[in-house]
Write a protein that holds these residues in place. Structure first.
Motif, PDB file in Angstrom:
ATOM      1  N   ALA A 193       0.848  -1.190   0.000  1.00 14.74           N
ATOM      2  CA  ALA A 193       0.000   0.000   0.000  1.00 14.74           C
ATOM      3  C   ALA A 193       0.879   1.234   0.000  1.00 14.74           C
ATOM      4  O   ALA A 193       2.102   1.159   0.167  1.00 14.74           O
ATOM      5  N   ASP A 194       0.237   2.386  -0.161  1.00 13.08           N
ATOM      6  CA  ASP A 194       0.961   3.648  -0.091  1.00 13.08           C
ATOM      7  C   ASP A 194       1.611   3.831   1.277  1.00 13.08           C
ATOM      8  O   ASP A 194       2.675   4.434   1.395  1.00 13.08           O
ATOM      9  N   ARG A 195       0.926   3.337   2.316  1.00 13.32           N
ATOM     10  CA  ARG A 195       1.467   3.418   3.670  1.00 13.32           C
ATOM     11  C   ARG A 195       1.274   2.084   4.359  1.00 13.32           C
ATOM     12  O   ARG A 195       0.185   1.497   4.291  1.00 13.32           O
ATOM     13  N   VAL A 196       2.309   1.588   5.004  1.00  8.09           N
ATOM     14  CA  VAL A 196       2.242   0.322   5.743  1.00  8.09           C
ATOM     15  C   VAL A 196       2.575   0.602   7.203  1.00  8.09           C
ATOM     16  O   VAL A 196       3.593   1.237   7.508  1.00  8.09           O
ATOM     17  N   ILE A 197       1.702   0.141   8.084  1.00 10.76           N
ATOM     18  CA  ILE A 197       1.916   0.293   9.522  1.00 10.76           C
ATOM     19  C   ILE A 197       2.093  -1.093  10.117  1.00 10.76           C
ATOM     20  O   ILE A 197       1.184  -1.934  10.030  1.00 10.76           O
ATOM     21  N   GLU A 198       3.246  -1.316  10.689  1.00  9.12           N
ATOM     22  CA  GLU A 198       3.530  -2.608  11.304  1.00  9.12           C
ATOM     23  C   GLU A 198       3.401  -2.470  12.810  1.00  9.12           C
ATOM     24  O   GLU A 198       4.136  -1.703  13.448  1.00  9.12           O
ATOM     25  N   LEU A 199       2.459  -3.215  13.387  1.00  9.65           N
ATOM     26  CA  LEU A 199       2.234  -3.143  14.825  1.00  9.65           C
ATOM     27  C   LEU A 199       3.360  -3.839  15.580  1.00  9.65           C
ATOM     28  O   LEU A 199       3.959  -4.810  15.081  1.00  9.65           O
ATOM     29  N   GLY A 200       3.660  -3.332  16.780  1.00  5.04           N
ATOM     30  CA  GLY A 200       4.660  -3.953  17.623  1.00  5.04           C
ATOM     31  C   GLY A 200       4.201  -5.298  18.150  1.00  5.04           C
ATOM     32  O   GLY A 200       3.007  -5.627  18.128  1.00  5.04           O
ATOM     33  N   GLY A 201       5.144  -6.051  18.639  1.00  3.20           N
ATOM     34  CA  GLY A 201       4.834  -7.377  19.147  1.00  3.20           C
ATOM     35  C   GLY A 201       3.927  -7.377  20.357  1.00  3.20           C
ATOM     36  O   GLY A 201       3.300  -8.402  20.672  1.00  3.20           O
ATOM     37  N   ASP A 202       3.846  -6.255  21.047  1.00  2.00           N
ATOM     38  CA  ASP A 202       2.984  -6.178  22.229  1.00  2.00           C
ATOM     39  C   ASP A 202       1.641  -5.516  21.927  1.00  2.00           C
ATOM     40  O   ASP A 202       0.877  -5.232  22.842  1.00  2.00           O
ATOM     41  N   GLU A 203       1.341  -5.294  20.639  1.00  2.17           N
ATOM     42  CA  GLU A 203       0.122  -4.592  20.253  1.00  2.17           C
ATOM     43  C   GLU A 203      -0.851  -5.525  19.537  1.00  2.17           C
ATOM     44  O   GLU A 203      -0.439  -6.452  18.829  1.00  2.17           O
ATOM     45  N   VAL A 204      -2.135  -5.247  19.717  1.00  2.00           N
ATOM     46  CA  VAL A 204      -3.197  -6.025  19.082  1.00  2.00           C
ATOM     47  C   VAL A 204      -4.079  -5.054  18.304  1.00  2.00           C
ATOM     48  O   VAL A 204      -4.442  -3.986  18.812  1.00  2.00           O
ATOM     49  N   LEU A 205      -4.441  -5.430  17.087  1.00  2.00           N
ATOM     50  CA  LEU A 205      -5.346  -4.619  16.281  1.00  2.00           C
ATOM     51  C   LEU A 205      -6.781  -5.047  16.570  1.00  2.00           C
ATOM     52  O   LEU A 205      -7.158  -6.206  16.325  1.00  2.00           O
ATOM     53  N   LEU A 206      -7.562  -4.110  17.102  1.00  2.83           N
ATOM     54  CA  LEU A 206      -8.971  -4.355  17.391  1.00  2.83           C
ATOM     55  C   LEU A 206      -9.822  -3.499  16.459  1.00  2.83           C
ATOM     56  O   LEU A 206      -9.390  -2.439  16.009  1.00  2.83           O
ATOM     57  N   PRO A 207     -11.062  -3.922  16.201  1.00  5.51           N
ATOM     58  CA  PRO A 207     -11.973  -2.986  15.544  1.00  5.51           C
ATOM     59  C   PRO A 207     -12.270  -1.820  16.477  1.00  5.51           C
ATOM     60  O   PRO A 207     -12.243  -1.971  17.712  1.00  5.51           O
ATOM     61  N   GLY A 208     -12.548  -0.650  15.919  1.00  2.50           N
ATOM     62  CA  GLY A 208     -12.955   0.456  16.764  1.00  2.50           C
ATOM     63  C   GLY A 208     -14.195   0.087  17.558  1.00  2.50           C
ATOM     64  O   GLY A 208     -15.118  -0.557  17.039  1.00  2.50           O
ATOM     65  N   LEU A 209     -14.219   0.484  18.822  1.00  5.37           N
ATOM     66  CA  LEU A 209     -15.354   0.145  19.679  1.00  5.37           C
ATOM     67  C   LEU A 209     -16.572   0.980  19.306  1.00  5.37           C
ATOM     68  O   LEU A 209     -16.462   2.084  18.759  1.00  5.37           O
ATOM     69  N   VAL A 210     -17.745   0.445  19.631  1.00  9.98           N
ATOM     70  CA  VAL A 210     -19.021   1.106  19.373  1.00  9.98           C
ATOM     71  C   VAL A 210     -19.722   1.281  20.714  1.00  9.98           C
ATOM     72  O   VAL A 210     -20.095   0.300  21.357  1.00  9.98           O
ATOM     73  N   ASP A 211     -19.876   2.518  21.146  1.00  7.74           N
ATOM     74  CA  ASP A 211     -20.497   2.815  22.442  1.00  7.74           C
ATOM     75  C   ASP A 211     -21.863   3.451  22.188  1.00  7.74           C
ATOM     76  O   ASP A 211     -21.959   4.610  21.785  1.00  7.74           O
ATOM     77  N   THR A 212     -22.903   2.684  22.438  1.00  9.13           N
ATOM     78  CA  THR A 212     -24.255   3.120  22.108  1.00  9.13           C
ATOM     79  C   THR A 212     -24.974   3.782  23.274  1.00  9.13           C
ATOM     80  O   THR A 212     -26.188   3.999  23.201  1.00  9.13           O
ATOM     81  N   HIS A 213     -24.240   4.154  24.317  1.00  4.85           N
ATOM     82  CA  HIS A 213     -24.887   4.785  25.482  1.00  4.85           C
ATOM     83  C   HIS A 213     -23.995   5.902  26.016  1.00  4.85           C
ATOM     84  O   HIS A 213     -23.228   5.715  26.966  1.00  4.85           O
ATOM     85  N   VAL A 214     -24.122   7.074  25.394  1.00  4.47           N
ATOM     86  CA  VAL A 214     -23.289   8.219  25.751  1.00  4.47           C
ATOM     87  C   VAL A 214     -24.176   9.458  25.905  1.00  4.47           C
ATOM     88  O   VAL A 214     -24.981   9.758  25.024  1.00  4.47           O
ATOM     89  N   HIS A 215     -24.018  10.158  27.015  1.00  2.00           N
ATOM     90  CA  HIS A 215     -24.708  11.429  27.240  1.00  2.00           C
ATOM     91  C   HIS A 215     -23.731  12.569  26.939  1.00  2.00           C
ATOM     92  O   HIS A 215     -22.849  12.866  27.736  1.00  2.00           O
ATOM     93  N   VAL A 216     -23.919  13.199  25.771  1.00  2.00           N
ATOM     94  CA  VAL A 216     -23.035  14.300  25.397  1.00  2.00           C
ATOM     95  C   VAL A 216     -23.517  15.628  25.998  1.00  2.00           C
ATOM     96  O   VAL A 216     -22.722  16.535  26.245  1.00  2.00           O
ATOM     97  N   ASN A 217     -24.845  15.752  26.230  1.00  2.00           N
ATOM     98  CA  ASN A 217     -25.424  16.908  26.947  1.00  2.00           C
ATOM     99  C   ASN A 217     -25.326  18.225  26.186  1.00  2.00           C
ATOM    100  O   ASN A 217     -25.447  19.300  26.790  1.00  2.00           O
ATOM    101  N   ASP A 218     -25.123  18.150  24.887  1.00  2.00           N
ATOM    102  CA  ASP A 218     -24.878  19.331  24.068  1.00  2.00           C
ATOM    103  C   ASP A 218     -25.920  19.360  22.947  1.00  2.00           C
ATOM    104  O   ASP A 218     -26.132  18.323  22.298  1.00  2.00           O
ATOM    105  N   PRO A 219     -26.627  20.510  22.767  1.00  2.00           N
ATOM    106  CA  PRO A 219     -26.471  21.809  23.428  1.00  2.00           C
ATOM    107  C   PRO A 219     -27.242  21.877  24.748  1.00  2.00           C
ATOM    108  O   PRO A 219     -27.971  20.954  25.098  1.00  2.00           O
TER     109      PRO A 219
END
Length: 442
Positions: A40-66
């Motif tokens: 690819a144009d950019r390659v990112i190699e994770l360290g041996g102590d790192e794990v690639l996870l999917p981004g988390l989905v948090d369906t219960h957040v109170h942003v309180n804005d506006p």
């Protein structure tokens, strides 16, 4: 391809494995074994102590804005989410002014959020007395479902539904194919319980007994059975309700359930006098109850784990008096949910694939987000680079949400988020690149 991640460990729907993940135009286009040597144009190699996870989905957040942006706001909340590996949140309809109970209020919310979010943001609608005719327009406008309370919500502008109103709204949502998400505590039970007061946590716990949750959940189950509507129980705290939930599902009731990191992490016995940062509703219960919630997760009775991020200003926590009766009830945990759950999960023999199921895949599935919560071809290129064996101590002053109040302050946790990627771009917290989601668009 635009980007390739090379990971010795990645959590995919097939489990934990070594793989290369290729990205083009913000989507995952390849998940291959390392021998494929994707380029690819950019390659990112994770360290041996790192794990690639999917981004988390948090369906219960109170942003309180506006309206109550001094409590939180879209910029600060989504920075905190990204710092915790969360790439998608769904904002609750209350504590903002106006609450999201009609289409006009939804547009105000979207206008407030536009151009200010660092992760993707969707919205829940609200079901309150008298707004039954607003549910269909909100559904058409793309909310992910509707939230209701069965007792006072804590803010007067979002009143609770009575049983007849709840049944009528469930029938409306059944016709729409929409989900009702329910804060299930029984008002009558709490009205007859001892009033919350003073600095002792045990007195506050008595004011929100398990029976209030149990009775409310039983009523919701029966209404879901009667109407055929889909119902989701929010922030389950009482483990007593697990058998009836399992029974209802065996009977075919369309019922799902969440719990939260604080119910899986803390116990009533350890909460000190005056420590109002631990106040939430329903409350954190005893250690035996916590272990039964973990069993509920293991057995699949509880579907997912989400933050119920409900921050406020320090003054509203009443640290001056340490009075549990007077303090605002809510825990700010959006940024630390992943390490909090992982710290407890690993002690009980669970793996990262379990945590991903609870905190990414299932929340995405329950909200109909087909492109979120998994590392698979066709999904959005949302990632969390996680170092599961690195430890840290939570410092509330360094968390990214608006006010430096956290029940996790001073707590040692395992697991550090080293990077978060949204649709193939690293989230730095400098330039907001998140999008506003509409049901069915993801």
């Amino acid at each position: 391809m635009d980007l390739v991640f090379r990971a010795r460990r990645a959590v995919t729907p097939a489990g934990e494995q070594a793989c290369d993940v290729g990205v083009t135009d913000g989507r995952i286009v390849a998940v291959e074994p390392p021998a494929a040597a994707l380029t690819a144009d950019r390659v990112i190699e994770l360290g041996g102590d790192e794990v690639l996870l999917p981004g988390l989905v948090d369906t219960h957040v109170h942003v309180n804005d506006p309206g109550r942006s001094e409590w939180e706001g879209f910029e600060s909340a989504t920075r905190a989410a990204a710092a915790g590996g969360v790439t998608t949140i769904v904002d609750m309809p209350l504590n903002s002014l106006p609450p999201t109970v009609d289409r006009a209020a939804l547009e105000v919310k979207r206008e407030t959020a536009a151009g200010r979010v660092h992760v993707d943001v969707g919205f829940w609608g609200g079901a309150i007395p008298g707004n039954g005719r607003e549910l269909a327009p909100l559904h058409e406008a793309g909310v992910f479902g509707f939230k209701c309370f069965l007792l006072h919500s804590g803010v007067d502008e979002f009143p609770p539904l009575g049983e007849e109103e709840l049944e009528a709204d469930l029938r409306r949502l059944r016709a729409l194919g929409a989900t009702m998400i329910v804060h299930a505590e029984d008002a009558g039970t709490i009205d007859h319980a001892p009033r919350p007061h003073g600095t002792h946590y045990r007195d506050f716990l008595r004011s929100r007994p398990r029976g209030a949750e149990n009775l409310a959940i039983a009523r919701v189950i029966e209404l879901a059975r009667r109407t055929g509507a889909r119902v989701h129980i929010l922030h389950l705290s009482s483990s007593d309700a697990l058998p009836m939930i399992a029974s209802a599902r065996r009977d075919g009731v369309a019922l799902t359930v969440e719990t939260c990191p604080h119910y899986l992490s803390f116990t009533a016995e350890e909460i000190a006098d005056g420590a109002t940062q631990f106040k939430c509703c329903p409350p954190i219960r005893e250690s035996e109850n916590r272990e039964l919630l973990w069993r509920g997760l293991a057995e699949g009775v509880i579907d997912c784990v989400v933050s119920d991020h409900s921050p406020c200003t320090p003054e509203l926590k009443r640290f001056d008096a340490g009075d549990f009766g007077a303090a605002w009830g809510g825990i700010a945990g959006l940024q630390v949910g992943l390490p909090a759950v992982w710290t407890q999960a690993r002690q009980r023999g669970f793996g990262l694939a379990d945590v991903v199921r609870w905190m990414a895949r299932r929340p995405a599935e329950l909200t109909g987000m087909r492109r979120k919560g998994r590392i698979a071809v066709g999904a959005d290129a949302d990632f969390c680079v996680f170092a599961p064996d690195e430890a840290f101590v939570v410092d509330a002053a360094k968390l990214r949400h608006r006010n430096p109040v956290s029940a996790y302050h001073g707590r040692p946790l395992a697991g550090v988020v080293r990077g978060t990627w949204l649709r193939g771009r690293e989230v730095t917290g400098e330039r907001p690149r998140g999008g506003l989601l509409v049901r069915g668009s993801v």
